[in-house]
Write a protein that holds these residues in place. Structure first.
Motif, PDB file in Angstrom:
ATOM      1  N   ALA A   1       0.798  14.482  51.554  1.00  0.00           N
ATOM      2  CA  ALA A   1       0.994  15.912  51.764  1.00  0.00           C
ATOM      3  C   ALA A   1       1.139  16.639  50.424  1.00  0.00           C
ATOM      4  O   ALA A   1       0.589  17.732  50.223  1.00  0.00           O
ATOM      5  CB  ALA A   1       2.221  16.156  52.637  1.00  0.00           C
ATOM      6  N   HIS A   2       1.858  16.026  49.502  1.00  0.00           N
ATOM      7  CA  HIS A   2       2.032  16.574  48.150  1.00  0.00           C
ATOM      8  C   HIS A   2       0.676  16.715  47.462  1.00  0.00           C
ATOM      9  O   HIS A   2       0.358  17.760  46.870  1.00  0.00           O
ATOM     10  CB  HIS A   2       2.950  15.631  47.359  1.00  0.00           C
TER      11      HIS A   2
ATOM     12  N   VAL B   1      -2.442  16.833  48.797  1.00  0.00           N
ATOM     13  CA  VAL B   1      -3.320  17.815  49.439  1.00  0.00           C
ATOM     14  C   VAL B   1      -2.959  19.224  48.981  1.00  0.00           C
ATOM     15  O   VAL B   1      -3.845  20.057  48.700  1.00  0.00           O
ATOM     16  CB  VAL B   1      -3.234  17.678  50.971  1.00  0.00           C
ATOM     17  N   GLN B   2      -1.672  19.517  48.878  1.00  0.00           N
ATOM     18  CA  GLN B   2      -1.253  20.844  48.430  1.00  0.00           C
ATOM     19  C   GLN B   2      -1.610  21.077  46.966  1.00  0.00           C
ATOM     20  O   GLN B   2      -2.114  22.142  46.589  1.00  0.00           O
ATOM     21  CB  GLN B   2       0.253  21.013  48.626  1.00  0.00           C
ATOM     22  N   GLN B   3      -1.353  20.064  46.115  1.00  0.00           N
ATOM     23  CA  GLN B   3      -1.645  20.228  44.686  1.00  0.00           C
ATOM     24  C   GLN B   3      -3.132  20.450  44.436  1.00  0.00           C
ATOM     25  O   GLN B   3      -3.523  21.333  43.669  1.00  0.00           O
ATOM     26  CB  GLN B   3      -1.167  18.998  43.907  1.00  0.00           C
TER      27      GLN B   3
ATOM     28  N   GLY C   1      -5.428  21.543  46.485  1.00  0.00           N
ATOM     29  CA  GLY C   1      -5.837  22.841  47.000  1.00  0.00           C
ATOM     30  C   GLY C   1      -5.479  23.961  46.041  1.00  0.00           C
ATOM     31  O   GLY C   1      -6.283  24.879  45.801  1.00  0.00           O
ATOM     32  N   MET C   2      -4.287  23.911  45.449  1.00  0.00           N
ATOM     33  CA  MET C   2      -3.873  24.951  44.504  1.00  0.00           C
ATOM     34  C   MET C   2      -4.669  24.872  43.213  1.00  0.00           C
ATOM     35  O   MET C   2      -4.978  25.892  42.589  1.00  0.00           O
ATOM     36  CB  MET C   2      -2.374  24.849  44.239  1.00  0.00           C
TER      37      MET C   2
ATOM     38  N   SER D   1       2.141  30.602  42.596  1.00  0.00           N
ATOM     39  CA  SER D   1       3.161  29.555  42.651  1.00  0.00           C
ATOM     40  C   SER D   1       3.362  29.018  41.246  1.00  0.00           C
ATOM     41  O   SER D   1       2.562  29.290  40.340  1.00  0.00           O
ATOM     42  CB  SER D   1       2.723  28.406  43.571  1.00  0.00           C
TER      43      SER D   1
ATOM     44  N   GLN E   1     -10.363  21.620  54.069  1.00  0.00           N
ATOM     45  CA  GLN E   1     -10.120  22.090  52.705  1.00  0.00           C
ATOM     46  C   GLN E   1     -10.004  20.917  51.759  1.00  0.00           C
ATOM     47  O   GLN E   1     -10.580  20.930  50.659  1.00  0.00           O
ATOM     48  CB  GLN E   1      -8.857  22.948  52.636  1.00  0.00           C
TER      49      GLN E   1
END
Length: 340
Positions: free
Chosen positions: A155-156, A158-160, A162-163, A195, A239
């Motif tokens: 999860a960490h 995928v977020q990184q 994407g950003m 962010s 994504q």
């Protein structure tokens, strides 16, 4: 054998682990007979499986009672499989995937404050691993049973990722619009970071900091593991998959050893890429005549690339969209390409 460990895997991570652990009184040794625990970090699932399950791997070679600490990105399913097999052999596995907080630093592994790990496993084993994990990473988060730490790391990641892609595209948009309007003052302060991580990425891109010890290959390994975890759960992450295509594109043109912020170069002019040692002719060789027409910089990457990814080959050629063949060799998910 107290406070001693054997390390196997990526040399950059191994050097960081050895240095940071030494500050807390831990010593890296060469032989299993002298080690109280085993620490591993592999960037591919195949290399990780080989390290533990091959003939002579740690499952066979480690002496009973050995603590097995895996810092690699993998999947919850693999972690549970490893724990089950290791426990039968009277070994004590701990799942502790490592994550970089600021990937844009020249040496992302230099300071423990820039490292985070998620720890999972049997309560007593995690407690036994904590002194070493806390020596390595400034932020250690206990997650619970096997699989939970890899899920948190996925999860960490995928977020990184994407950003990171969003930051690269925001920078490319502002650059392209200012250039088209011949007005450097237009939106001079944009893009605005949304962010702390985006702020880090945008600053690195603006300063052209495209080198570092945390590499594109490492990020791709993490994202590949996250996508495998999603696949195991019959979940599609559009994504994350689109981001993976872009990372693979950078790898194809020679960016595997660069920092992930070098993704911004995919949107830049060909000359800027060449200055950084990237070669778009490799993309032409891999994708054929329908590949990127990159001569117009951001327009070439965005306009031509977004619509043509389906023509670039079968992303499932190498074990389900992982980018690696059965021997652990990276192919970028684009057919016959092999890195530099």
């Amino acid at each position: 054998m107290e406070n001693t460990f054997v390390y196997f895997g990526n040399a950059t991570v191994g050097g960081a682990v050895e240095r940071l652990a030494a500050n807390a009184g831990w010593q890296r040794v060469e032989g299993l007979e002298d080690a109280g625990c085993v620490v591993t970090y592999c960037t591919t699932q195949q290399a990780l499986e080989d390290a533990y399950f091959d003939e002579g791997g740690f499952i066979q070679a480690a002496h009973p009672g050995t603590l097995l600490i895996d810092l690699s990105p993998s999947t919850p399913d693999f972690s549970r499989e490893l724990s089950a097999v290791a426990t039968i052999g009277d070994l004590h596995p701990v799942e502790a995937p490592l994550a970089v907080i600021d990937p844009a630093l020249d040496d992302a592994f230099a300071r423990r404050e820039n490292l985070r790990c998620f720890a999972a496993g049997e309560e007593d084993d995690v407690a036994a691993a904590l002194p070493l994990l806390e020596a390595i990473a400034g932020d250690v988060r206990e997650m619970g049973p096997f699989g939970a730490a890899q899920l948190a790391r996925a999860a960490h990641t995928v977020q990184q990722v994407g950003m990171l892609v969003s930051a690269a595209e925001a920078q490319a948009l502002c650059h392209a619009v200012r250039r088209a309007a011949s007005a450097d003052s237009l939106a001079a302060k944009a893009p605005f970071p949304e962010s702390d991580f985006a702020d880090v990425c945008l600053a690195a891109i603006a300063q052209k900091r495209f080198e570092g010890t945390y590499t594109l290959e490492m990020m791709m390994g993490e994202l590949s593991a996250a996508l495998m975890a999603a696949d195991d759960a019959d979940l599609i992450l559009p994504q994350a998959e689109a981001c993976s295509h872009l990372l693979e594109l950078l790898a194809v043109i020679g960016g595997s050893d660069k920092a992930p912020t070098a993704l911004a170069l995919v949107y830049d002019e060909e000359a800027a890429c060449a200055e950084q040692g990237l070669d778009w002719s490799r993309a032409e060789q891999v994708y054929g005549e329908h590949g990127h027409d990159h001569g117009d910089g951001a327009d070439g990457a965005a306009a031509d690339g977004a619509d043509d990814y389906d023509e670039y080959g079968d992303y499932d050629d190498y074990d389900g969209y992982r980018g690696y063949d059965k021997d652990g060799v990276y192919h970028g998910g684009f057919g016959a390409y092999s890195q530099n």
